[in-house]
Design a protein around this motif. Sequence first.
Motif, PDB file in Angstrom:
ATOM      1  N   GLU A   1      34.690  46.084  -1.182  1.00  0.00           N
ATOM      2  CA  GLU A   1      33.617  45.783  -2.341  1.00  0.00           C
ATOM      3  C   GLU A   1      35.471  46.358  -3.855  1.00  0.00           C
ATOM      4  N   GLY A   2      34.821  45.436  -4.879  1.00  0.00           N
ATOM      5  CA  GLY A   2      35.877  46.174  -5.970  1.00  0.00           C
ATOM      6  C   GLY A   2      34.784  45.385  -7.033  1.00  0.00           C
ATOM      7  N   VAL A   3      35.156  45.806  -8.108  1.00  0.00           N
ATOM      8  CA  VAL A   3      34.882  45.650  -9.874  1.00  0.00           C
ATOM      9  C   VAL A   3      35.095  44.267 -10.477  1.00  0.00           C
ATOM     10  N   LEU A   4      35.103  43.470 -10.987  1.00  0.00           N
ATOM     11  CA  LEU A   4      35.249  42.712 -12.111  1.00  0.00           C
ATOM     12  C   LEU A   4      36.201  43.101 -12.814  1.00  0.00           C
ATOM     13  N   LEU A   5      36.736  42.753 -14.157  1.00  0.00           N
ATOM     14  CA  LEU A   5      36.989  43.372 -15.489  1.00  0.00           C
ATOM     15  C   LEU A   5      37.881  42.381 -16.173  1.00  0.00           C
ATOM     16  N   TYR A   6      37.332  41.587 -16.600  1.00  0.00           N
ATOM     17  CA  TYR A   6      38.120  40.386 -17.537  1.00  0.00           C
ATOM     18  C   TYR A   6      37.964  39.565 -16.773  1.00  0.00           C
ATOM     19  N   ASP A   7      39.211  38.794 -15.981  1.00  0.00           N
ATOM     20  CA  ASP A   7      39.849  38.304 -15.408  1.00  0.00           C
ATOM     21  C   ASP A   7      40.391  38.745 -14.240  1.00  0.00           C
ATOM     22  N   GLU A   8      40.163  39.837 -13.991  1.00  0.00           N
ATOM     23  CA  GLU A   8      40.966  40.209 -12.655  1.00  0.00           C
ATOM     24  C   GLU A   8      40.222  41.540 -11.770  1.00  0.00           C
ATOM     25  N   ILE A   9      39.919  41.069 -10.470  1.00  0.00           N
ATOM     26  CA  ILE A   9      38.928  42.160  -9.661  1.00  0.00           C
ATOM     27  C   ILE A   9      39.935  42.771  -9.002  1.00  0.00           C
ATOM     28  N   GLN A  10      39.272  44.947  -9.133  1.00  0.00           N
ATOM     29  CA  GLN A  10      40.240  45.784  -8.897  1.00  0.00           C
ATOM     30  C   GLN A  10      39.180  45.486  -7.480  1.00  0.00           C
ATOM     31  N   PHE A  11      40.564  45.902  -6.145  1.00  0.00           N
ATOM     32  CA  PHE A  11      38.975  45.931  -4.581  1.00  0.00           C
ATOM     33  C   PHE A  11      39.157  47.449  -4.931  1.00  0.00           C
ATOM     34  N   LYS A  12      38.602  48.000  -3.499  1.00  0.00           N
ATOM     35  CA  LYS A  12      38.291  49.561  -3.099  1.00  0.00           C
ATOM     36  C   LYS A  12      39.973  49.191  -2.274  1.00  0.00           C
ATOM     37  N   ASP A  13      40.470  49.011  -1.653  1.00  0.00           N
ATOM     38  CA  ASP A  13      41.527  48.871  -0.590  1.00  0.00           C
ATOM     39  C   ASP A  13      42.672  48.989  -1.905  1.00  0.00           C
ATOM     40  N   GLY A  14      42.859  48.618  -3.164  1.00  0.00           N
ATOM     41  CA  GLY A  14      43.506  48.356  -3.852  1.00  0.00           C
ATOM     42  C   GLY A  14      44.400  47.442  -4.017  1.00  0.00           C
ATOM     43  N   SER A  15      43.561  46.390  -3.538  1.00  0.00           N
ATOM     44  CA  SER A  15      44.475  45.046  -3.976  1.00  0.00           C
ATOM     45  C   SER A  15      43.897  44.639  -5.154  1.00  0.00           C
ATOM     46  N   THR A  16      44.848  43.955  -5.700  1.00  0.00           N
ATOM     47  CA  THR A  16      43.650  42.683  -6.852  1.00  0.00           C
ATOM     48  C   THR A  16      43.309  41.624  -6.710  1.00  0.00           C
ATOM     49  N   ARG A  17      42.301  40.707  -7.968  1.00  0.00           N
ATOM     50  CA  ARG A  17      42.664  39.594  -7.314  1.00  0.00           C
ATOM     51  C   ARG A  17      42.499  39.321  -8.684  1.00  0.00           C
ATOM     52  N   LYS A  18      43.314  37.804  -9.086  1.00  0.00           N
ATOM     53  CA  LYS A  18      42.848  37.204 -10.885  1.00  0.00           C
ATOM     54  C   LYS A  18      41.809  36.063 -10.318  1.00  0.00           C
ATOM     55  N   ILE A  19      41.275  35.728 -11.715  1.00  0.00           N
ATOM     56  CA  ILE A  19      39.945  34.082 -11.294  1.00  0.00           C
ATOM     57  C   ILE A  19      40.444  33.411 -12.529  1.00  0.00           C
ATOM     58  N   ASN A  20      40.476  32.513 -12.621  1.00  0.00           N
ATOM     59  CA  ASN A  20      40.468  31.727 -13.529  1.00  0.00           C
ATOM     60  C   ASN A  20      38.923  31.785 -14.617  1.00  0.00           C
ATOM     61  N   VAL A  21      39.276  32.083 -15.958  1.00  0.00           N
ATOM     62  CA  VAL A  21      37.786  32.310 -16.602  1.00  0.00           C
ATOM     63  C   VAL A  21      37.808  30.853 -17.473  1.00  0.00           C
ATOM     64  N   GLU A  22      37.432  30.256 -16.839  1.00  0.00           N
ATOM     65  CA  GLU A  22      36.613  28.894 -17.467  1.00  0.00           C
ATOM     66  C   GLU A  22      35.033  29.245 -18.429  1.00  0.00           C
ATOM     67  N   THR A  23      34.917  30.547 -18.770  1.00  0.00           N
ATOM     68  CA  THR A  23      33.424  30.494 -19.249  1.00  0.00           C
ATOM     69  C   THR A  23      33.495  31.909 -20.288  1.00  0.00           C
ATOM     70  N   ARG A  24      32.605  31.563 -20.500  1.00  0.00           N
ATOM     71  CA  ARG A  24      32.065  33.801 -21.181  1.00  0.00           C
ATOM     72  C   ARG A  24      31.170  34.256 -20.553  1.00  0.00           C
TER      73      ARG A  24
END
Length: 558
Positions: free
Chosen positions: A29-52
Amino acid sequence: ATIKNTDEIAEWLKAEAITLNWRPVTLKEGVLLYDEIQFKDGSTRKINVETRNSPLNLALHMIKSGGQALIFTGTRRNAVSTAKKAASEVEKLLSKPLKRSLNLVAQKILSTGERTRISELLAELVKCGVAFHHAGLSGAHRKIIEDAFREGKIKVLTATPTLAFGVNLPARMVIIQDYRRYEPGYGYYPISVLEYKQMAGRAGRPRYDKVGEAVLVAKTDDERDYLMESYVFAKPERIWSKLAVERILRSHVLATVASDFAHTETGIYEFFGKTLYAFQYDVRAIKTVVAKILKFLYDENMIEVEGENIYATRFGKRVSELYIDPVSGVIIRDALRTRAPKLTELSVLHMIAHTPDMYPKLRPYSREIDPLALFVEEHAREFMFEVPDPWQDQLEYEEFLGEVKLAQTLQAWIEEVSEDEIIERFHVQPGDLYRIIETARWLLYATRELAVLFNHKDLLPLISELTQRVKKGVKKELLPLVQLEGIGRIRARILYNAGLKSIEDLKHAKIEELTRLPLIGPRLAKKIKEQVGGFVKKDKWKRIGKGEEWQQKALTEY
C-alpha cells in the motif's frame, strides 16, 4: 473481510474468532505524489510522467510492466470521464491481435440489449482497451466487462466503489483516485478506512501476480501525509449494528410476530435482546423504537392483541410474506380503498412510486420542475394521493414530483419507448432503469395480492395486465406475443407490424415468412412454430438451413 471488533462479534455469537493474516498475493500500500510512490514499508518508486493526469500515469506504468489497473473514482460521472481520458493513451500500447479481440468484445456489447448512447460509448472505449463499470450499466454489460477484464483484454477499468463489494475482480494495481464522497445535503466527506481496505483488497491476482499494489493519489505533501496516516497505516473501524433505525426495524418486528418467533411484548423484547445491537448498546435502547413500531402495527390492523398475546392479522401476515415495508402495505391498502377520482395506469404506477420500497428514487432536476408541475396539474384527478402544497412544504412537493417522474419513466417503458430515449428523456441509466422495472414488478405483485385480500376484484384485471406490461415493456396488444420464449419487446413489435398479431396468426404463417423478418432467423422461426403448434416439414427445414447463416445484430438497427 477486514473487521476490527472480531472478538466482540465472536462473543455475541458465543463463538471463537479465528483471524488469518495470510493473503495469496502480497499487498503493498502506498501514496503517489507527482512522480513518486511512497509505500507503507518505506520503499519508493519513480514513475514516468507522460500526461498531466496522475492516476493515468500510474495505469500506463502498470500496463508497460505487463499488468492491469483498476481505478476507483467517487462518482459514476468521474468513472466515465476518467475512462475517456485514458482511452487514447492506452490504445497506443495495444498489440494488433489484442485490438482484434477487443473489437469482438465491443460488438458483443452492441448486440446485447437495446443500443443506447451509453452502450455505444462503452463499446468505443473497449476498443481502446479501457472500460468503465458502475451500477448504472445493465447487468449483461457489466458481466461482459468483468469477463474481458479477467481475461486480461481490458487493461484499465475505472469503477465506482460498488465494485469493491461483492465482485471478485482483482488487478495488479488498484488506484484510489478519490478518497472523498459527495452526499447530497452534506457535501464531501472522507471515506471510511474499511471502505479503503475493501478497495485495496482488489490488488493482486492469485496465480498471476507475486505482489499487488494499492495506491492513493495525493496532490500536496500535506495530503500525502494525511493519506498515509489516515488510510495506509490506519486500522479499520469497528462494525456497529444499525438495527434500531425505525425504517429498518419495522419489517423485522412484524416478521417476528407473523413468523411465530414471539407472541408477547416481553417475548419480542427478549428476541431483539439477542441481537448485535442490544449486545453493543443495551436492550433498553431498542425497546423505545420497538414499542413505537408495535403501536403503529396495531393502529394499522397488522397485529391484534388478546390479553398478553400478540398475533399477526391476515393483513399483517400477508405484508410480511410479501417482504414489503409495513408502511408500503398501508399506502397500497389505503390507496386501493380510497382510489383516485379517475383511475388509470398512471394512478397505479404513481402509487407504487409513492411507497418507501421503490428504489432507486428519481429526483427532479431544476429544469424539470415546471414541466412536471404542469403534468401534475393536468392529471390531478388520476393521483391516489393529495398533491402537496409547494408553498407549505417545497421539499415534500419536490419528492412528489420525483415520484411522478418515476411513474412517467415506467409509463414510457410500457409504451415501448426505446431505452435510449428513456435514458435521454428522464436522465436514468440502464442499470437504474432495470432496477426500477424489477422493483415495480415486485410492488405490482404485492398490490395484486393485497387487492385479492381486501376483495377489490374489479381492480385485478388492470393490475394483472399492468404487471405483465411492466415485466415485458410492451403495449397491451403485444402481450400474447411476448409470452413466447425468445420473443421480447422488439421482436414482438416486428411480428405485430408484419401482420402476425396473434398466436393463431403465427400458427398459420409460413416458415419462410418468419425467417425473412429482421431479428428472427431460421432457428427462432422453428422455435416459434414449435411453441404455437405449427408444423415444419423436414425437407423445408433442410432447405432453409442451407441458406445464408443468420447473424444476430444490434436490436436498434431495426
